[in-house]
Design a protein around this motif. Structure first.
Motif, PDB file in Angstrom:
ATOM      1  N   ALA A   1       0.668  -1.128   0.121  1.00 46.16           N
ATOM      2  CA  ALA A   1       0.088   0.008  -0.032  1.00 46.16           C
ATOM      3  C   ALA A   1       0.784   1.343  -0.023  1.00 46.16           C
ATOM      4  N   ALA A   2       0.423   2.205  -0.815  1.00 44.44           N
ATOM      5  CA  ALA A   2       1.051   3.538  -0.914  1.00 44.44           C
ATOM      6  C   ALA A   2       0.907   4.225   0.595  1.00 44.44           C
ATOM      7  N   HIS A   3      -0.036   4.117   1.452  1.00 45.17           N
ATOM      8  CA  HIS A   3      -0.296   4.816   2.648  1.00 45.17           C
ATOM      9  C   HIS A   3      -0.920   3.725   3.630  1.00 45.17           C
ATOM     10  N   SER A   4      -0.595   4.072   4.901  1.00 46.87           N
ATOM     11  CA  SER A   4      -0.969   3.115   5.932  1.00 46.87           C
ATOM     12  C   SER A   4      -2.365   3.620   6.249  1.00 46.87           C
ATOM     13  N   ALA A   5      -3.229   2.784   6.908  1.00 45.65           N
ATOM     14  CA  ALA A   5      -4.547   3.193   7.370  1.00 45.65           C
ATOM     15  C   ALA A   5      -4.586   4.156   8.290  1.00 45.65           C
ATOM     16  N   GLY A   6      -3.391   4.390   8.856  1.00 49.84           N
ATOM     17  CA  GLY A   6      -3.513   5.653   9.979  1.00 49.84           C
ATOM     18  C   GLY A   6      -3.210   6.999   9.251  1.00 49.84           C
ATOM     19  N   GLU A   7      -2.631   6.969   8.175  1.00 52.22           N
ATOM     20  CA  GLU A   7      -2.478   8.024   7.237  1.00 52.22           C
ATOM     21  C   GLU A   7      -3.633   8.529   6.544  1.00 52.22           C
ATOM     22  N   LEU A   8      -4.361   7.454   6.099  1.00 50.72           N
ATOM     23  CA  LEU A   8      -5.842   7.589   5.397  1.00 50.72           C
ATOM     24  C   LEU A   8      -6.619   8.008   6.580  1.00 50.72           C
ATOM     25  N   ASP A   9      -6.949   7.498   7.557  1.00 57.80           N
ATOM     26  CA  ASP A   9      -7.951   8.058   8.528  1.00 57.80           C
ATOM     27  C   ASP A   9      -7.610   9.296   9.039  1.00 57.80           C
ATOM     28  N   ALA A  10      -6.208   9.799   9.110  1.00 57.80           N
ATOM     29  CA  ALA A  10      -6.087  11.248   9.041  1.00 57.80           C
ATOM     30  C   ALA A  10      -6.402  12.079   8.174  1.00 57.80           C
ATOM     31  N   VAL A  11      -6.421  11.904   6.855  1.00 56.89           N
ATOM     32  CA  VAL A  11      -6.918  12.748   5.912  1.00 56.89           C
ATOM     33  C   VAL A  11      -8.490  12.660   5.971  1.00 56.89           C
ATOM     34  N   GLN A  12      -8.976  11.773   6.320  1.00 60.96           N
ATOM     35  CA  GLN A  12     -10.708  11.525   6.382  1.00 60.96           C
ATOM     36  C   GLN A  12     -10.797  12.605   7.583  1.00 60.96           C
ATOM     37  N   ALA A  13     -10.183  12.670   8.611  1.00 61.21           N
ATOM     38  CA  ALA A  13     -10.492  13.355   9.956  1.00 61.21           C
ATOM     39  C   ALA A  13     -10.351  14.918   9.587  1.00 61.21           C
ATOM     40  N   LYS A  14      -9.397  15.183   8.423  1.00 61.05           N
ATOM     41  CA  LYS A  14      -9.503  16.564   7.919  1.00 61.05           C
ATOM     42  C   LYS A  14     -10.595  16.992   7.085  1.00 61.05           C
ATOM     43  N   LEU A  15     -11.210  16.232   6.401  1.00 61.86           N
ATOM     44  CA  LEU A  15     -12.212  16.216   5.716  1.00 61.86           C
ATOM     45  C   LEU A  15     -13.595  16.392   6.856  1.00 61.86           C
ATOM     46  N   ASP A  16     -13.538  15.649   7.744  1.00 61.46           N
ATOM     47  CA  ASP A  16     -14.678  15.534   8.650  1.00 61.46           C
ATOM     48  C   ASP A  16     -14.548  17.055   9.348  1.00 61.46           C
ATOM     49  N   ALA A  17     -13.532  17.462   9.596  1.00 63.55           N
ATOM     50  CA  ALA A  17     -13.627  18.642  10.652  1.00 63.55           C
ATOM     51  C   ALA A  17     -13.725  19.878   9.734  1.00 63.55           C
ATOM     52  N   ALA A  18     -13.971  19.772   8.391  1.00 65.32           N
ATOM     53  CA  ALA A  18     -14.297  20.800   7.434  1.00 65.32           C
ATOM     54  C   ALA A  18     -15.867  20.580   6.969  1.00 65.32           C
ATOM     55  N   ALA A  19     -16.644  19.565   7.750  1.00 61.53           N
ATOM     56  CA  ALA A  19     -17.782  19.210   7.037  1.00 61.53           C
ATOM     57  C   ALA A  19     -19.155  20.182   7.526  1.00 61.53           C
ATOM     58  N   THR A  20     -18.760  21.182   8.221  1.00 66.07           N
ATOM     59  CA  THR A  20     -19.881  22.341   8.259  1.00 66.07           C
ATOM     60  C   THR A  20     -19.867  23.018   7.478  1.00 66.07           C
ATOM     61  N   ALA A  21     -19.061  23.309   6.364  1.00 71.19           N
ATOM     62  CA  ALA A  21     -19.145  24.093   5.247  1.00 71.19           C
ATOM     63  C   ALA A  21     -19.099  23.524   4.019  1.00 71.19           C
ATOM     64  N   VAL A  22     -19.597  22.124   3.945  1.00 72.23           N
ATOM     65  CA  VAL A  22     -19.505  21.552   2.668  1.00 72.23           C
ATOM     66  C   VAL A  22     -20.518  21.668   1.682  1.00 72.23           C
ATOM     67  N   ALA A  23     -20.274  21.781   0.668  1.00 76.34           N
ATOM     68  CA  ALA A  23     -21.481  21.900  -0.459  1.00 76.34           C
ATOM     69  C   ALA A  23     -22.356  20.738  -0.591  1.00 76.34           C
ATOM     70  N   GLU A  24     -23.329  20.862  -0.824  1.00 77.26           N
ATOM     71  CA  GLU A  24     -24.514  19.913  -0.992  1.00 77.26           C
ATOM     72  C   GLU A  24     -24.160  18.821  -2.159  1.00 77.26           C
ATOM     73  N   ALA A  25     -23.384  19.399  -3.130  1.00 75.32           N
ATOM     74  CA  ALA A  25     -23.073  18.434  -4.516  1.00 75.32           C
ATOM     75  C   ALA A  25     -22.004  17.541  -4.020  1.00 75.32           C
ATOM     76  N   VAL A  26     -21.337  17.777  -2.451  1.00 80.04           N
ATOM     77  CA  VAL A  26     -20.451  16.803  -2.317  1.00 80.04           C
ATOM     78  C   VAL A  26     -21.090  15.640  -1.364  1.00 80.04           C
ATOM     79  N   GLY A  27     -21.126  14.182  -1.918  1.00 78.10           N
ATOM     80  CA  GLY A  27     -22.091  13.456  -1.043  1.00 78.10           C
ATOM     81  C   GLY A  27     -21.445  12.596  -0.054  1.00 78.10           C
ATOM     82  N   THR A  28     -20.178  12.025  -0.460  1.00 75.90           N
ATOM     83  CA  THR A  28     -19.474  11.368   0.780  1.00 75.90           C
ATOM     84  C   THR A  28     -18.098  11.039   0.660  1.00 75.90           C
ATOM     85  N   TRP A  29     -17.404  10.867   1.765  1.00 75.83           N
ATOM     86  CA  TRP A  29     -16.012  10.541   1.781  1.00 75.83           C
ATOM     87  C   TRP A  29     -15.726   9.435   2.664  1.00 75.83           C
TER      88      TRP A  29
END
Length: 378
Positions: free
Chosen positions: A110-138
């Motif tokens: 794998a190019a990235h560990s599960a921990g690294e990918l979880d950290a990226v998802q956490a960044k997106l989760d932290a920005a979810a209050t301003a997400v556009a409705e066109a963005v469905g899932t991550w």
């Protein structure tokens, strides 16, 4: 029909299950699928009856092995999934591939560990209050070692990723036809009906340590409040708890257990023997009051879903089993293992829809409820 048998009928229509030990699991390989489940898997997955039983046994063994590989590989662990019944384990450490193979799994660098990918998802989760409705899932996709963002508007997704500070991270944007919606329906009909207006599906019946009985369903259903009834109009009880958005689960208190009796059965009197989480890639089935029993495979864990209007839900499991309005709250199972309650999705059962469910173990733990299980099959 007595109310006892009525609950069995509603539970059968909605794949309703009941509760015994929170987070109960079974380490044994999955037994042969009972006929209704086997037939549904044959139809949805296009495989033979014998192959269904082979897949369930292999997927059950794989699910039991995943936590051990996560612990054994530590920071190098890149995720795991099932492919053609075989467990694939990803690692960022080339030296550990031989260990994985010796342990009976297929190694994948794998190019990235599960921990690294979880950290990226956490960044997106932290920005979810301003997400556009066109963005469905991550969600984290271990198969491609990336974080997938689905959207109907690429520019909107790119802006969201950039604002979250994840533009330089392993994010893969997928443009899709539509974004997910909750599968509630403000119409009458069979299944579990809100007196205030609305129809959902029974997920799991439940008991607390004090012996109080509950029906666990989707939180976007119970948030309407008030009493719920069965298809015959007889009151089951009031909404007792709701977690939505953020999560998507809720509970309806059963007012009269002499009238509405919990069972450890799902559609067609199929038994539930535990609630061990299925692996990515595993086959899975769900049922609800609109579309009945439908099957597919798991493609993500811990997905974040944007239902619009500020309703963002985290920790959902993504599947290719379709669903439609009114199926919300209905049960997901993998073999005889309870998985969760239908939350929402995109598409429908005529156009290869995708569906997300709320894992049941989180709801059981939050509310202090126990999953009533049947004895493991021989």
């Amino acid at each position: 029909m007595t109310h006892r048998s009525a609950l069995r009928a509603v539970a059968a229509a909605a794949l309703g299950l009941l509760l015994t030990t929170a987070g109960a699991t079974s380490a044994a390989a999955e037994p042969a699928a009972p006929d209704p489940l086997n037939r549904a898997l044959q139809q949805e997955l296009g495989v033979s009856a014998a192959r269904v039983d082979e897949l369930l046994a292999a997927e059950s063994a794989a699910a039991a092995a995943v936590p051990g590989w996560r612990d054994r590989l530590g920071a190098a662990y890149g995720g795991a999934w099932v492919r053609d019944g075989a467990l694939v384990v990803a690692t960022t450490d080339p030296a550990s591939t031989a260990v994985i193979e010796a342990g009976g799994a297929r190694p994948r660098l794998a190019a990235h560990s599960a921990g690294e990918l979880d950290a990226v998802q956490a960044k997106l989760d932290a920005a979810a209050t301003a997400v556009a409705e066109a963005v469905g899932t991550w969600y984290v996709d271990p198969v491609t070692s990336s974080v997938v963002v689905t959207t109907t508007d690429r520019a909107a997704a790119e802006s969201f990723v950039a604002a979250a500070g994840a533009a330089a991270d392993p994010v893969r944007i997928e443009v899709v036809a539509d974004t997910p919606e909750p599968f509630a329906a403000l119409v009458g009909g069979a299944a579990i009906l809100a007196v205030a207006g609305g129809r959902c599906s029974i997920g799991f019946s439940a008991t607390s340590t004090a012996g109080t009985a509950f029906v666990v369903t989707a939180g976007h259903c119970t948030e309407v409040g008030g009493d719920w009834t069965g298809a015959d109009g007889v009151v089951i009880g009031p909404s007792a708890a709701t977690d939505f958005p953020g999560d998507d689960f809720g509970a309806v208190r059963v007012a009269d257990t002499a009238a509405w009796t919990p069972t450890a059965e799902i559609a067609g009197s199929l038994p539930v023997t535990g609630s061990r989480e299925a692996a990515i890639g595993a086959s899975i089935c769900r049922s609800g009051s609109t579309t009945g029993l439908r099957c597919g495979t798991v493609f993500s864990h811990n997905a974040t879903v944007n239902y619009g209007r500020g309703d963002v839900v985290r920790g959902l499991t993504g599947t290719t089993a379709c669903a439609e309005p009114g199926d919300s709250g209905g049960s997901f199972v993998a073999g005889t293992q309870a998985q969760g309650m239908t939350s929402g999705g995109s598409g429908d059962c005529r156009m290869a829809g995708l569906t997300y469910f709320q894992p049941v173990n989180e709801a059981l733990g939050r509310y202090g409820l126990d999953l009533v299980t049947a004895a493991p099959q021989a």
